[in-house]
Design a protein around this motif. Sequence first.
Motif, PDB file in Angstrom:
ATOM      1  N   ASP A  69      84.988  36.228  73.812  1.00 30.43           N
ATOM      2  CA  ASP A  69      84.134  37.413  73.993  1.00 30.43           C
ATOM      3  C   ASP A  69      82.945  37.057  74.870  1.00 30.43           C
ATOM      4  OD1 ASP A  69      85.652  39.167  72.215  1.00 30.43           O
ATOM      5  OD2 ASP A  69      84.964  37.832  70.630  1.00 30.43           O
ATOM      6  N   THR A  70      83.238  36.752  76.119  1.00 30.19           N
ATOM      7  CA  THR A  70      82.238  36.201  77.028  1.00 30.19           C
ATOM      8  C   THR A  70      81.209  37.222  77.496  1.00 30.19           C
ATOM      9  OG1 THR A  70      83.764  36.566  78.875  1.00 30.19           O
ATOM     10  CG2 THR A  70      83.793  34.393  77.827  1.00 30.19           C
ATOM     11  N   ASP A  71      81.436  38.493  77.184  1.00 31.28           N
ATOM     12  CA  ASP A  71      80.462  39.509  77.583  1.00 31.28           C
ATOM     13  C   ASP A  71      79.271  39.570  76.626  1.00 31.28           C
ATOM     14  OD1 ASP A  71      82.234  40.406  75.592  1.00 31.28           O
ATOM     15  OD2 ASP A  71      81.787  42.514  76.026  1.00 31.28           O
ATOM     16  N   PHE A  72      79.343  38.853  75.518  1.00 28.54           N
ATOM     17  CA  PHE A  72      78.274  38.899  74.505  1.00 28.54           C
ATOM     18  C   PHE A  72      77.033  38.149  74.961  1.00 28.54           C
ATOM     19  CE2 PHE A  72      81.173  40.678  71.527  1.00 28.54           C
ATOM     20  CZ  PHE A  72      80.426  41.138  70.448  1.00 28.54           C
ATOM     21  N   LEU A  73      75.899  38.578  74.427  1.00 30.78           N
ATOM     22  CA  LEU A  73      74.651  37.836  74.487  1.00 30.78           C
ATOM     23  C   LEU A  73      74.438  37.272  73.095  1.00 30.78           C
ATOM     24  CD1 LEU A  73      71.932  36.923  75.651  1.00 30.78           C
ATOM     25  CD2 LEU A  73      71.040  39.210  75.177  1.00 30.78           C
ATOM     26  N   ALA A  74      74.427  35.949  72.964  1.00 27.89           N
ATOM     27  CA  ALA A  74      74.337  35.310  71.655  1.00 27.89           C
ATOM     28  C   ALA A  74      72.928  34.827  71.391  1.00 27.89           C
ATOM     29  CB  ALA A  74      75.313  34.136  71.568  1.00 27.89           C
ATOM     30  N   ILE A  75      72.515  34.947  70.125  1.00 29.17           N
ATOM     31  CA  ILE A  75      71.257  34.370  69.655  1.00 29.17           C
ATOM     32  C   ILE A  75      71.630  33.292  68.651  1.00 29.17           C
ATOM     33  CG2 ILE A  75      69.046  34.793  68.526  1.00 29.17           C
ATOM     34  CD1 ILE A  75      69.227  37.694  69.433  1.00 29.17           C
ATOM     35  N   GLY A  76      71.566  32.039  69.094  1.00 28.49           N
ATOM     36  CA  GLY A  76      71.960  30.923  68.253  1.00 28.49           C
ATOM     37  C   GLY A  76      73.192  30.221  68.780  1.00 28.49           C
ATOM     38  N   GLN A  77      73.291  28.932  68.477  1.00 36.48           N
ATOM     39  CA  GLN A  77      74.374  28.118  69.003  1.00 36.48           C
ATOM     40  C   GLN A  77      75.734  28.456  68.402  1.00 36.48           C
ATOM     41  OE1 GLN A  77      73.519  23.949  68.808  1.00 36.48           O
ATOM     42  NE2 GLN A  77      71.935  24.055  70.372  1.00 36.48           N
ATOM     43  N   LYS A  78      75.783  28.760  67.125  1.00 36.96           N
ATOM     44  CA  LYS A  78      77.070  29.068  66.505  1.00 36.96           C
ATOM     45  C   LYS A  78      77.606  30.408  67.010  1.00 36.96           C
ATOM     46  CE  LYS A  78      76.103  26.252  62.429  1.00 36.96           C
ATOM     47  NZ  LYS A  78      76.881  25.085  62.843  1.00 36.96           N
ATOM     48  N   ALA A  79      76.723  31.365  67.223  1.00 34.41           N
ATOM     49  CA  ALA A  79      77.148  32.632  67.825  1.00 34.41           C
ATOM     50  C   ALA A  79      77.653  32.402  69.239  1.00 34.41           C
ATOM     51  CB  ALA A  79      75.997  33.635  67.818  1.00 34.41           C
ATOM     52  N   ALA A  80      77.002  31.510  69.977  1.00 33.50           N
ATOM     53  CA  ALA A  80      77.455  31.188  71.333  1.00 33.50           C
ATOM     54  C   ALA A  80      78.831  30.537  71.299  1.00 33.50           C
ATOM     55  CB  ALA A  80      76.446  30.270  72.013  1.00 33.50           C
ATOM     56  N   TYR A  81      79.039  29.655  70.331  1.00 27.85           N
ATOM     57  CA  TYR A  81      80.330  28.971  70.227  1.00 27.85           C
ATOM     58  C   TYR A  81      81.448  29.943  69.885  1.00 27.85           C
ATOM     59  CZ  TYR A  81      84.103  26.140  68.337  1.00 27.85           C
ATOM     60  OH  TYR A  81      85.333  25.596  68.074  1.00 27.85           O
ATOM     61  N   TYR A  82      81.233  30.781  68.888  1.00 25.33           N
ATOM     62  CA  TYR A  82      82.306  31.653  68.431  1.00 25.33           C
ATOM     63  C   TYR A  82      82.623  32.782  69.417  1.00 25.33           C
ATOM     64  CZ  TYR A  82      82.859  29.543  63.825  1.00 25.33           C
ATOM     65  OH  TYR A  82      83.144  28.677  62.793  1.00 25.33           O
ATOM     66  N   THR A  83      81.636  33.236  70.164  1.00 28.70           N
ATOM     67  CA  THR A  83      81.917  34.277  71.155  1.00 28.70           C
ATOM     68  C   THR A  83      82.453  33.700  72.457  1.00 28.70           C
ATOM     69  OG1 THR A  83      79.623  34.204  71.949  1.00 28.70           O
ATOM     70  CG2 THR A  83      80.156  35.831  70.231  1.00 28.70           C
ATOM     71  N   GLY A  84      82.057  32.461  72.771  1.00 32.58           N
ATOM     72  CA  GLY A  84      82.471  31.863  74.023  1.00 32.58           C
ATOM     73  C   GLY A  84      81.594  32.249  75.195  1.00 32.58           C
ATOM     74  N   THR A  85      80.457  32.865  74.918  1.00 33.29           N
ATOM     75  CA  THR A  85      79.593  33.346  75.992  1.00 33.29           C
ATOM     76  C   THR A  85      78.826  32.208  76.649  1.00 33.29           C
ATOM     77  OG1 THR A  85      77.857  34.931  76.539  1.00 33.29           O
ATOM     78  CG2 THR A  85      77.633  33.763  74.459  1.00 33.29           C
ATOM     79  N   PRO A 107      82.049  24.261  62.773  1.00 34.57           N
ATOM     80  CA  PRO A 107      82.105  24.467  64.221  1.00 34.57           C
ATOM     81  C   PRO A 107      81.273  23.414  64.944  1.00 34.57           C
ATOM     82  CG  PRO A 107      80.668  26.087  63.207  1.00 34.57           C
ATOM     83  CD  PRO A 107      81.337  25.362  62.092  1.00 34.57           C
ATOM     84  N   PRO A 108      81.722  22.963  66.113  1.00 29.82           N
ATOM     85  CA  PRO A 108      81.023  21.887  66.831  1.00 29.82           C
ATOM     86  C   PRO A 108      79.768  22.371  67.554  1.00 29.82           C
ATOM     87  CG  PRO A 108      82.913  22.599  68.091  1.00 29.82           C
ATOM     88  CD  PRO A 108      82.960  23.364  66.795  1.00 29.82           C
ATOM     89  N   ALA A 109      78.929  23.065  66.833  1.00 28.87           N
ATOM     90  CA  ALA A 109      77.618  23.474  67.345  1.00 28.87           C
ATOM     91  C   ALA A 109      76.594  22.683  66.554  1.00 28.87           C
ATOM     92  CB  ALA A 109      77.416  24.980  67.165  1.00 28.87           C
ATOM     93  N   ARG A 110      76.124  21.573  67.119  1.00 32.46           N
ATOM     94  CA  ARG A 110      75.403  20.560  66.366  1.00 32.46           C
ATOM     95  C   ARG A 110      73.894  20.587  66.564  1.00 32.46           C
ATOM     96  NH1 ARG A 110      79.442  19.601  62.940  1.00 32.46           N
ATOM     97  NH2 ARG A 110      81.286  18.715  63.919  1.00 32.46           N
ATOM     98  N   GLY A 111      73.376  21.638  67.136  1.00 29.16           N
ATOM     99  CA  GLY A 111      71.951  21.644  67.445  1.00 29.16           C
ATOM    100  C   GLY A 111      71.035  21.845  66.262  1.00 29.16           C
ATOM    101  N   THR A 112      71.614  22.118  65.095  1.00 29.93           N
ATOM    102  CA  THR A 112      70.782  22.373  63.920  1.00 29.93           C
ATOM    103  C   THR A 112      70.293  21.069  63.306  1.00 29.93           C
ATOM    104  OG1 THR A 112      72.796  22.468  62.598  1.00 29.93           O
ATOM    105  CG2 THR A 112      71.917  24.544  63.400  1.00 29.93           C
ATOM    106  N   TRP A 113      69.305  21.185  62.421  1.00 30.75           N
ATOM    107  CA  TRP A 113      68.728  20.023  61.753  1.00 30.75           C
ATOM    108  C   TRP A 113      69.584  19.601  60.577  1.00 30.75           C
ATOM    109  CZ3 TRP A 113      63.406  17.959  61.911  1.00 30.75           C
ATOM    110  CH2 TRP A 113      62.752  18.288  63.097  1.00 30.75           C
ATOM    111  N   ASN A 114      69.458  18.326  60.221  1.00 25.66           N
ATOM    112  CA  ASN A 114      70.030  17.855  58.962  1.00 25.66           C
ATOM    113  C   ASN A 114      69.002  16.966  58.260  1.00 25.66           C
ATOM    114  OD1 ASN A 114      70.202  15.231  60.057  1.00 25.66           O
ATOM    115  ND2 ASN A 114      72.289  15.581  60.794  1.00 25.66           N
TER     116      ASN A 114
END
Length: 441
Positions: A375-391, A35-42
Motif C-alpha cells: 500500500d505504497t500510496d499511504f502516508l505512515a506515522i511510525g516505523q511499523k506503519a511504514a513497514y506494513y504499508t510498504g510506503t 516485524p523488522p522495524a527496530r527503531g523503538t527503544w528496549n
Amino acid sequence: MLKRIKGTPDPQVVDLPIAAAKFPSFFYDGLQYSPPARGTWNIVHTNMLVPESHQIYICALGCLRGVVLTAAEMGALSRFSSIVVEEKQLFDGTMEDTVLRGTAEILSRLPKAPKACFIYPSCIHHFMGCDWQHVYKQLVSAYPHIAFVPCWMDPIRRHSKLTAEMRTRRQIYSLLEKQAVDGTSLNMIGSNLPVRPQCELSSLLRANGYRLRQLPTCTSYEEYLAMGSSFLNIGQEPLAHIALAALEKRLGQQQVYLSAAWNYEEIEANLQRLAQRLQIALPSYTETKQQCDRRLQEALKIVGGRPIAIDFTAVTRPFSLARLLLEQGFNVQRIYCDTAVPDDEADVALLQRHFPTVRVYAVRHAYMHAAARTDTDFLAIGQKAAYYTGTSHFVNIVEGGGWRDYAGIQEMARQLIKAVREEKSAAAYIQQKGWGCPTCL
C-alpha cells in the motif's frame, strides 16, 4: 496441534473496523510475529540513560544476541557485558557462583568502576529458582562503592501485572535517595525522551522559575542523583505509573500524571492541573490553538486525501492523534495497535461513534508476517506503519519524539509535510535498533 502459517492473513483475524473493536485488547494475543522495524527503544536503551552505569545480562547465547546488538549498534559496548548460561549450569547447582565469578571478572576488566551496575537475569532463572537475594548480598558486600540494581529480562512474564518495561522504569530511579527538598525542582519520570523545551509544559515551568529535571538530559551520575531533591514528579506515559508510585512511597515525592494527549481540550486540562498544583497562573492559549489549526490546515493542503496509517510506537496515544487528524479533515484509514492504553479509552469510543470505518490492524499477530506491504500510496506515522504499508513516505518518530502539547501538534504538522515531500526507503531507517530513528539516541 501445530499449524503452518502461510498465505494471506484472514482480515477478520488481523484487522477490523474500529466500530467492532473491543477495548482495550483488539486481537488474539498468542504466537507473535516481530516485524523488522527496530527503531523503538528496549530495556538496554533505557538503562543507558543512567550516566556512568554498566549493564550485565545473564542468559543463553540465543537470548543475548538481541541485547548485544542493541549495545553494539548504539556504540555502547563499553557499558555492556554479558554472562552466558550454559546447559550444565541448569542442573549442577553452580549458577549463583557463576554469576558472582562472572561479575567479578567483568568489573576487574573495566578501566573504571561504574557508579551503578544493572544486573539482568532472564526467564531461565525463574525456572531454576536461583537465590538472587544471596547473589545481590554478596555483590554489595564485595563492592560497596558500586550500587547494584536488580532487574529482569523475562519475556515469559509479559502478561503479568508488572512487565519488564515497567520494572525497568521503576528500577532506573531506585538509586535516588531522600534528601533536602528543592521547592523549585520537578522531575519528568518514566520517559525515554526528554520533553522538548518548546512544549507548553516546559515553557510554563520555565516562565515561573521551576526547573524540570529529566533523566535523558543528565550528563553525570551526580546530576542524576539530584533528581532525588525534586518535590514533584510528572508522568506522561502509562509505563511511568509504577515508577511514580514507588518514588512517592520511598522518597515522599508527590506525583501528577499528565498524559501526552493530542486534543486541545485534554492538553489544556493537563496544563491547568499542573498550574493549580503549583498555584501559578495559566496563560491563555487561544492564539496558540488557532496557530495549531493553521499549521494543520497547511499540512492538509499538502497531504490532501492521501490515506494515513498510524502505529502505536510512533506516539503513546495513537487513537488521540487519529482523532485530532480526522477532526481536521485528514484521511486516517488505519491504526496499527494490538492493545490500547487506558488513556485512549475516550478517544477509541469517539472514533467508534464518529469515524466507525477506520480500521484497526494487529502489529504482532503471527499472521501479519504475510501482510502484503504493497500500500505504497499511504502516508505512515511510525516505523511499523511504514513497514506494513510498504510506503516510502513516513514520519520517522517513536514515543512522540519528545514532543507534546500544542507544540507537539505543530511539529507533527511540519513532519507530515516533510514526509510527503521527501521520499525515503523505510528499510534503510528501520532495520537498526533504536539507531534507525532520530528521536531515539
